[in-house]
Design a protein around this motif. Structure first.
Motif, PDB file in Angstrom:
ATOM      1  N   ALA A 127      21.689  -2.281   9.596  1.00 59.69           N
ATOM      2  CA  ALA A 127      21.045  -1.439  10.608  1.00 59.69           C
ATOM      3  C   ALA A 127      21.467   0.020  10.452  1.00 59.69           C
ATOM      4  O   ALA A 127      20.626   0.932  10.502  1.00 59.69           O
ATOM      5  N   MET A 128      22.756   0.251  10.248  1.00 55.62           N
ATOM      6  CA  MET A 128      23.230   1.627  10.061  1.00 55.62           C
ATOM      7  C   MET A 128      22.703   2.214   8.765  1.00 55.62           C
ATOM      8  O   MET A 128      22.282   3.373   8.727  1.00 55.62           O
ATOM      9  N   ARG A 129      22.712   1.426   7.698  1.00 56.53           N
ATOM     10  CA  ARG A 129      22.226   1.908   6.409  1.00 56.53           C
ATOM     11  C   ARG A 129      20.752   2.288   6.499  1.00 56.53           C
ATOM     12  O   ARG A 129      20.338   3.341   6.009  1.00 56.53           O
ATOM     13  N   ASP A 130      19.963   1.442   7.121  1.00 52.48           N
ATOM     14  CA  ASP A 130      18.529   1.730   7.248  1.00 52.48           C
ATOM     15  C   ASP A 130      18.289   2.989   8.072  1.00 52.48           C
ATOM     16  O   ASP A 130      17.398   3.774   7.758  1.00 52.48           O
ATOM     17  N   PHE A 131      19.081   3.185   9.107  1.00 57.81           N
ATOM     18  CA  PHE A 131      18.944   4.399   9.910  1.00 57.81           C
ATOM     19  C   PHE A 131      19.344   5.626   9.104  1.00 57.81           C
ATOM     20  O   PHE A 131      18.632   6.632   9.091  1.00 57.81           O
ATOM     21  N   ILE A 132      20.464   5.556   8.414  1.00 54.74           N
ATOM     22  CA  ILE A 132      20.911   6.685   7.588  1.00 54.74           C
ATOM     23  C   ILE A 132      19.863   7.001   6.520  1.00 54.74           C
ATOM     24  O   ILE A 132      19.593   8.169   6.226  1.00 54.74           O
ATOM     25  N   ALA A 133      19.229   5.975   5.974  1.00 58.02           N
ATOM     26  CA  ALA A 133      18.221   6.164   4.919  1.00 58.02           C
ATOM     27  C   ALA A 133      16.991   6.922   5.407  1.00 58.02           C
ATOM     28  O   ALA A 133      16.255   7.479   4.589  1.00 58.02           O
ATOM     29  N   THR A 134      16.773   6.996   6.708  1.00 56.64           N
ATOM     30  CA  THR A 134      15.621   7.747   7.212  1.00 56.64           C
ATOM     31  C   THR A 134      15.734   9.227   6.891  1.00 56.64           C
ATOM     32  O   THR A 134      14.719   9.909   6.764  1.00 56.64           O
ATOM     33  N   ASP A 150      26.191   4.967   0.046  1.00 55.52           N
ATOM     34  CA  ASP A 150      27.473   5.666   0.003  1.00 55.52           C
ATOM     35  C   ASP A 150      27.902   6.103   1.406  1.00 55.52           C
ATOM     36  O   ASP A 150      29.061   5.930   1.800  1.00 55.52           O
ATOM     37  N   LEU A 151      26.975   6.651   2.159  1.00 53.71           N
ATOM     38  CA  LEU A 151      27.299   7.137   3.503  1.00 53.71           C
ATOM     39  C   LEU A 151      27.633   5.994   4.463  1.00 53.71           C
ATOM     40  O   LEU A 151      28.551   6.112   5.278  1.00 53.71           O
ATOM     41  N   VAL A 152      26.912   4.889   4.375  1.00 51.99           N
ATOM     42  CA  VAL A 152      27.228   3.766   5.266  1.00 51.99           C
ATOM     43  C   VAL A 152      28.580   3.168   4.900  1.00 51.99           C
ATOM     44  O   VAL A 152      29.313   2.723   5.782  1.00 51.99           O
ATOM     45  N   ASP A 153      28.935   3.181   3.622  1.00 53.87           N
ATOM     46  CA  ASP A 153      30.277   2.715   3.245  1.00 53.87           C
ATOM     47  C   ASP A 153      31.340   3.552   3.954  1.00 53.87           C
ATOM     48  O   ASP A 153      32.310   3.015   4.487  1.00 53.87           O
ATOM     49  N   PHE A 154      31.151   4.866   3.951  1.00 50.35           N
ATOM     50  CA  PHE A 154      32.094   5.750   4.632  1.00 50.35           C
ATOM     51  C   PHE A 154      32.196   5.384   6.119  1.00 50.35           C
ATOM     52  O   PHE A 154      33.290   5.260   6.674  1.00 50.35           O
ATOM     53  N   VAL A 155      31.051   5.213   6.756  1.00 51.48           N
ATOM     54  CA  VAL A 155      31.025   4.912   8.195  1.00 51.48           C
ATOM     55  C   VAL A 155      31.715   3.581   8.484  1.00 51.48           C
ATOM     56  O   VAL A 155      32.559   3.486   9.391  1.00 51.48           O
ATOM     57  N   VAL A 156      31.388   2.557   7.727  1.00 50.81           N
ATOM     58  CA  VAL A 156      31.957   1.227   7.954  1.00 50.81           C
ATOM     59  C   VAL A 156      33.468   1.233   7.735  1.00 50.81           C
ATOM     60  O   VAL A 156      34.223   0.652   8.539  1.00 50.81           O
ATOM     61  N   ILE A 157      33.916   1.898   6.692  1.00 54.62           N
ATOM     62  CA  ILE A 157      35.357   1.953   6.429  1.00 54.62           C
ATOM     63  C   ILE A 157      36.073   2.754   7.512  1.00 54.62           C
ATOM     64  O   ILE A 157      37.146   2.359   7.981  1.00 54.62           O
ATOM     65  N   ALA A 158      35.478   3.847   7.946  1.00 50.54           N
ATOM     66  CA  ALA A 158      36.091   4.648   9.013  1.00 50.54           C
ATOM     67  C   ALA A 158      36.194   3.838  10.302  1.00 50.54           C
ATOM     68  O   ALA A 158      37.244   3.836  10.965  1.00 50.54           O
ATOM     69  N   LEU A 159      35.138   3.137  10.680  1.00 53.50           N
ATOM     70  CA  LEU A 159      35.171   2.328  11.906  1.00 53.50           C
ATOM     71  C   LEU A 159      36.181   1.194  11.797  1.00 53.50           C
ATOM     72  O   LEU A 159      36.893   0.891  12.761  1.00 53.50           O
ATOM     73  N   GLY A 160      36.254   0.574  10.630  1.00 52.03           N
ATOM     74  CA  GLY A 160      37.239  -0.483  10.427  1.00 52.03           C
ATOM     75  C   GLY A 160      38.659   0.051  10.571  1.00 52.03           C
ATOM     76  O   GLY A 160      39.516  -0.602  11.186  1.00 52.03           O
ATOM     77  N   GLY A 161      38.897   1.209  10.023  1.00 49.14           N
ATOM     78  CA  GLY A 161      40.215   1.825  10.155  1.00 49.14           C
ATOM     79  C   GLY A 161      40.527   2.187  11.597  1.00 49.14           C
ATOM     80  O   GLY A 161      41.657   1.999  12.064  1.00 49.14           O
ATOM     81  N   ALA A 200      24.936  -7.479   9.362  1.00 46.70           N
ATOM     82  CA  ALA A 200      23.759  -7.045  10.130  1.00 46.70           C
ATOM     83  C   ALA A 200      23.945  -5.621  10.647  1.00 46.70           C
ATOM     84  O   ALA A 200      23.009  -4.808  10.592  1.00 46.70           O
ATOM     85  N   SER A 201      25.140  -5.310  11.114  1.00 44.60           N
ATOM     86  CA  SER A 201      25.418  -3.950  11.592  1.00 44.60           C
ATOM     87  C   SER A 201      25.321  -2.949  10.456  1.00 44.60           C
ATOM     88  O   SER A 201      24.764  -1.862  10.610  1.00 44.60           O
ATOM     89  N   ARG A 202      25.866  -3.333   9.311  1.00 38.75           N
ATOM     90  CA  ARG A 202      25.837  -2.437   8.153  1.00 38.75           C
ATOM     91  C   ARG A 202      24.394  -2.151   7.736  1.00 38.75           C
ATOM     92  O   ARG A 202      24.038  -1.007   7.462  1.00 38.75           O
TER      93      ARG A 202
END
Length: 175
Positions: free
Chosen positions: A116-123, A131-142, A112-114
């Motif tokens: 929401a972030m993806r939809d916002f980035i898509a604006t 691609d960008l949300v993958d970067f964000v999610v992986i960075a936050l996980g790290g 659900a978080s992914r």
């Protein structure tokens, strides 16, 4: 919420949860149905609290680059250990859990978080949102994992600044 966050789902027993709530295990089961039912409530509360760094960053307004950068900075401030709690409950609360239901609950919250972030980035970056949300999610996980392993605010803040710059550079490539 605090017990699950500090030690993870599997490490917290029903008797300990009941004691923290001031109730006996039968009352816990009556109120929540199961330990997983209580965990679900804890995740929902966590998601609607100030711990929801995307929600907080978004509420302050601004474009995609500003919100994502703010989110990285919030993670750097919130993820380091405070009072024995580090990282993100949604990202790490059921990591390596033997309980399928607990893993499913955190997976649903992450998904659900992914979205929401993806939809916002898509604006602003529709072609690059996945691609960008993958970067964000992986960075936050790290960042969450590093905090649980003892990384302090200074090192997480330095990483957050680098992640922010990288996100902005990657986002700009798609313009």
């Amino acid at each position: 919420m605090r017990l699950f966050h500090a030690r993870g789902y599997d490490a917290v027993g029903v008797a300990e949860l009941g004691a923290a709530l001031g109730i006996k295990p039968p009352s816990l089961y009556a109120a929540f149905g199961s330990k997983a039912g209580l965990f679900k409530q804890a995740l929902e509360r966590y998601f609607t609290s100030d711990a929801n760094i995307f929600g907080r960053a978004l509420a302050e307004g601004g474009g995609v680059d500003a919100v994502i950068g703010r989110m990285f900075r919030l993670a750097a401030r919130l993820y380091p250990a405070r009072d024995g709690v580090a990282g993100c409950l949604v990202l790490d609360g059921a990591r390596n859990s033997a309980d399928d239901e607990a893993r499913g609950l955190t997976a649903a919250a992450r998904a659900a978080s992914r979205v929401a972030m993806r939809d916002f980035i898509a604006t602003e970056h529709p072609a690059r949102a996945d691609d960008l949300v993958d970067f964000v999610v992986i960075a936050l996980g790290g960042m969450s994992a590093a905090a649980r392993d003892g990384a302090g605010e200074a090192s997480l803040a330095a990483f957050a600044a680098k992640a922010d710059r990288t996100f902005r550079r990657e986002a700009a490539e798609g313009r």
